[in-house]
Design a protein around this motif. Structure first.
Motif, PDB file in Angstrom:
ATOM      1  N   MET A  55     -44.731 -57.564  14.464  1.00 36.04           N
ATOM      2  CA  MET A  55     -43.363 -57.885  14.831  1.00 36.04           C
ATOM      3  C   MET A  55     -42.553 -56.611  14.941  1.00 36.04           C
ATOM      4  N   SER A  56     -41.482 -56.710  15.690  1.00 37.15           N
ATOM      5  CA  SER A  56     -40.587 -55.574  15.794  1.00 37.15           C
ATOM      6  C   SER A  56     -39.850 -55.401  14.467  1.00 37.15           C
ATOM      7  N   ALA A  57     -39.256 -54.244  14.300  1.00 35.31           N
ATOM      8  CA  ALA A  57     -38.512 -53.970  13.069  1.00 35.31           C
ATOM      9  C   ALA A  57     -37.307 -54.904  12.992  1.00 35.31           C
ATOM     10  N   PRO A  58     -36.929 -55.297  11.789  1.00 35.61           N
ATOM     11  CA  PRO A  58     -35.762 -56.176  11.674  1.00 35.61           C
ATOM     12  C   PRO A  58     -34.501 -55.444  12.140  1.00 35.61           C
ATOM     13  N   PRO A  59     -33.530 -56.189  12.648  1.00 37.47           N
ATOM     14  CA  PRO A  59     -32.311 -55.541  13.128  1.00 37.47           C
ATOM     15  C   PRO A  59     -31.514 -54.939  11.972  1.00 37.47           C
ATOM     16  N   VAL A  60     -30.778 -53.902  12.302  1.00 38.48           N
ATOM     17  CA  VAL A  60     -29.917 -53.255  11.311  1.00 38.48           C
ATOM     18  C   VAL A  60     -28.766 -54.210  11.011  1.00 38.48           C
ATOM     19  N   ALA A  61     -28.455 -54.360   9.738  1.00 39.56           N
ATOM     20  CA  ALA A  61     -27.415 -55.298   9.325  1.00 39.56           C
ATOM     21  C   ALA A  61     -26.060 -54.915   9.914  1.00 39.56           C
ATOM     22  N   ALA A  62     -25.226 -55.921  10.107  1.00 38.42           N
ATOM     23  CA  ALA A  62     -23.895 -55.708  10.664  1.00 38.42           C
ATOM     24  C   ALA A  62     -23.011 -54.990   9.647  1.00 38.42           C
ATOM     25  N   ARG A  63     -22.173 -54.119  10.162  1.00 40.87           N
ATOM     26  CA  ARG A  63     -21.238 -53.387   9.305  1.00 40.87           C
ATOM     27  C   ARG A  63     -19.936 -54.169   9.191  1.00 40.87           C
ATOM     28  N   SER A  64     -19.261 -53.977   8.071  1.00 47.89           N
ATOM     29  CA  SER A  64     -17.984 -54.636   7.859  1.00 47.89           C
ATOM     30  C   SER A  64     -16.846 -53.771   8.398  1.00 47.89           C
ATOM     31  N   ALA A  65     -15.661 -54.363   8.471  1.00 46.54           N
ATOM     32  CA  ALA A  65     -14.485 -53.622   8.916  1.00 46.54           C
ATOM     33  C   ALA A  65     -14.196 -52.481   7.940  1.00 46.54           C
ATOM     34  N   TYR A  66     -14.373 -52.743   6.658  1.00 45.69           N
ATOM     35  CA  TYR A  66     -14.130 -51.700   5.651  1.00 45.69           C
ATOM     36  C   TYR A  66     -15.113 -50.545   5.836  1.00 45.69           C
ATOM     37  N   SER A  67     -16.331 -50.831   6.218  1.00 46.52           N
ATOM     38  CA  SER A  67     -17.318 -49.781   6.446  1.00 46.52           C
ATOM     39  C   SER A  67     -16.891 -48.882   7.604  1.00 46.52           C
ATOM     40  N   TYR A  68     -16.407 -49.475   8.686  1.00 46.10           N
ATOM     41  CA  TYR A  68     -15.902 -48.669   9.805  1.00 46.10           C
ATOM     42  C   TYR A  68     -14.688 -47.844   9.373  1.00 46.10           C
ATOM     43  N   PHE A  69     -13.818 -48.443   8.588  1.00 51.75           N
ATOM     44  CA  PHE A  69     -12.633 -47.731   8.106  1.00 51.75           C
ATOM     45  C   PHE A  69     -13.029 -46.544   7.233  1.00 51.75           C
ATOM     46  N   THR A  70     -13.974 -46.744   6.307  1.00 49.14           N
ATOM     47  CA  THR A  70     -14.364 -45.639   5.424  1.00 49.14           C
ATOM     48  C   THR A  70     -15.016 -44.505   6.194  1.00 49.14           C
ATOM     49  N   SER A  71     -15.837 -44.821   7.188  1.00 51.31           N
ATOM     50  CA  SER A  71     -16.459 -43.733   7.950  1.00 51.31           C
ATOM     51  C   SER A  71     -15.408 -42.956   8.733  1.00 51.31           C
ATOM     52  N   ASP A  72     -14.397 -43.650   9.248  1.00 48.22           N
ATOM     53  CA  ASP A  72     -13.307 -42.988   9.946  1.00 48.22           C
ATOM     54  C   ASP A  72     -12.494 -42.117   8.985  1.00 48.22           C
ATOM     55  N   MET A  73     -12.214 -42.642   7.810  1.00 45.54           N
ATOM     56  CA  MET A  73     -11.399 -41.901   6.833  1.00 45.54           C
ATOM     57  C   MET A  73     -12.159 -40.728   6.226  1.00 45.54           C
ATOM     58  N   HIS A  74     -13.461 -40.847   6.073  1.00 50.22           N
ATOM     59  CA  HIS A  74     -14.241 -39.705   5.554  1.00 50.22           C
ATOM     60  C   HIS A  74     -14.102 -38.510   6.478  1.00 50.22           C
ATOM     61  N   ALA A  75     -14.090 -38.756   7.771  1.00 52.66           N
ATOM     62  CA  ALA A  75     -13.923 -37.658   8.721  1.00 52.66           C
ATOM     63  C   ALA A  75     -12.537 -37.037   8.593  1.00 52.66           C
ATOM     64  N   ARG A  76     -11.520 -37.872   8.344  1.00 52.35           N
ATOM     65  CA  ARG A  76     -10.151 -37.359   8.196  1.00 52.35           C
ATOM     66  C   ARG A  76      -9.942 -36.635   6.872  1.00 52.35           C
ATOM     67  N   LEU A  77     -10.599 -37.110   5.813  1.00 53.03           N
ATOM     68  CA  LEU A  77     -10.381 -36.538   4.478  1.00 53.03           C
ATOM     69  C   LEU A  77     -11.518 -35.602   4.066  1.00 53.03           C
ATOM     70  N   ALA A  78     -12.125 -34.933   5.011  1.00 52.65           N
ATOM     71  CA  ALA A  78     -13.249 -34.046   4.708  1.00 52.65           C
ATOM     72  C   ALA A  78     -12.832 -32.877   3.823  1.00 52.65           C
ATOM     73  N   ALA A  79     -11.543 -32.540   3.808  1.00 56.21           N
ATOM     74  CA  ALA A  79     -11.073 -31.416   2.997  1.00 56.21           C
ATOM     75  C   ALA A  79     -11.148 -31.733   1.504  1.00 56.21           C
ATOM     76  N   ILE A  80     -11.145 -33.009   1.141  1.00 54.57           N
ATOM     77  CA  ILE A  80     -11.238 -33.387  -0.274  1.00 54.57           C
ATOM     78  C   ILE A  80     -12.718 -33.405  -0.649  1.00 54.57           C
ATOM     79  N   ALA A  81     -13.125 -32.440  -1.447  1.00 60.50           N
ATOM     80  CA  ALA A  81     -14.542 -32.321  -1.787  1.00 60.50           C
ATOM     81  C   ALA A  81     -14.956 -33.312  -2.867  1.00 60.50           C
ATOM     82  N   ASP A  82     -14.017 -33.696  -3.723  1.00 63.16           N
ATOM     83  CA  ASP A  82     -14.324 -34.594  -4.838  1.00 63.16           C
ATOM     84  C   ASP A  82     -14.480 -36.027  -4.311  1.00 63.16           C
ATOM     85  N   MET A  83     -15.710 -36.541  -4.324  1.00 58.37           N
ATOM     86  CA  MET A  83     -15.993 -37.856  -3.730  1.00 58.37           C
ATOM     87  C   MET A  83     -15.249 -39.007  -4.423  1.00 58.37           C
TER      88      MET A  83
END
Length: 138
Positions: A55-83
């Motif tokens: 069988m083909s590989a299972p599909p990658v699970a759907a991302r949530s709205a919060y997941s898209y928001f966090t990836s966007d904000m990580h790019a904006r807040l890259a100057a903050i090194a403390d996770m």
């Protein structure tokens, strides 16, 4: 591994030796690949090999709205090194967003859910077709 129940003789041996006697081990084969039935009865295992589903590989699970928001904000807040500090700011920013602010992320999540459902349906159809082909061949 299979173990036999301790017998009365084992209990006496344990009492005599001060409690260090081990219970008798069950009959096992020298090779863990051979079934115990073959060792005891002499029957060889079936020559038929189980079929592996291709069988083909299972599909990658759907991302949530919060997941898209966090990836966007990580790019904006890259100057903050403390996770932990960065994640606290992202969480508080998400909580402060109104429906209009969340809308772009919700639409991305809806599109990703649709992609996931389509890929899952295609994979299920592929599995069903393979199963029907195996049934027809048998």
């Amino acid at each position: 591994a299979l173990r036999a129940k301790p017998s009365a003789a084992h209990a006496r041996t344990k009492q005599q030796s001060g409690g260090s006697a081990r219970p008798p081990r069950a009959i096992t084969t020298h090779s863990t690949r051979r079934p115990l039935r073959e060792a005891l009865i002499g029957e060889a295992p079936s020559e038929r090999q189980p079929q592996q589903l291709k069988m083909s590989a299972p599909p990658v699970a759907a991302r949530s709205a919060y997941s898209y928001f966090t990836s966007d904000m990580h790019a904006r807040l890259a100057a903050i090194a403390d996770m932990p500090t960065r994640m606290k700011r992202i969480a508080s920013a998400w909580s402060a967003l109104d429906a209009a602010g969340r809308a772009p992320y919700e639409s991305k999540a809806a599109a990703d859910r649709k992609r996931f459902q389509d890929e899952s349906a295609a994979r299920d159809a592929e599995a069903l077709a393979a199963q029907e082909a195996r049934r027809a061949a048998a």
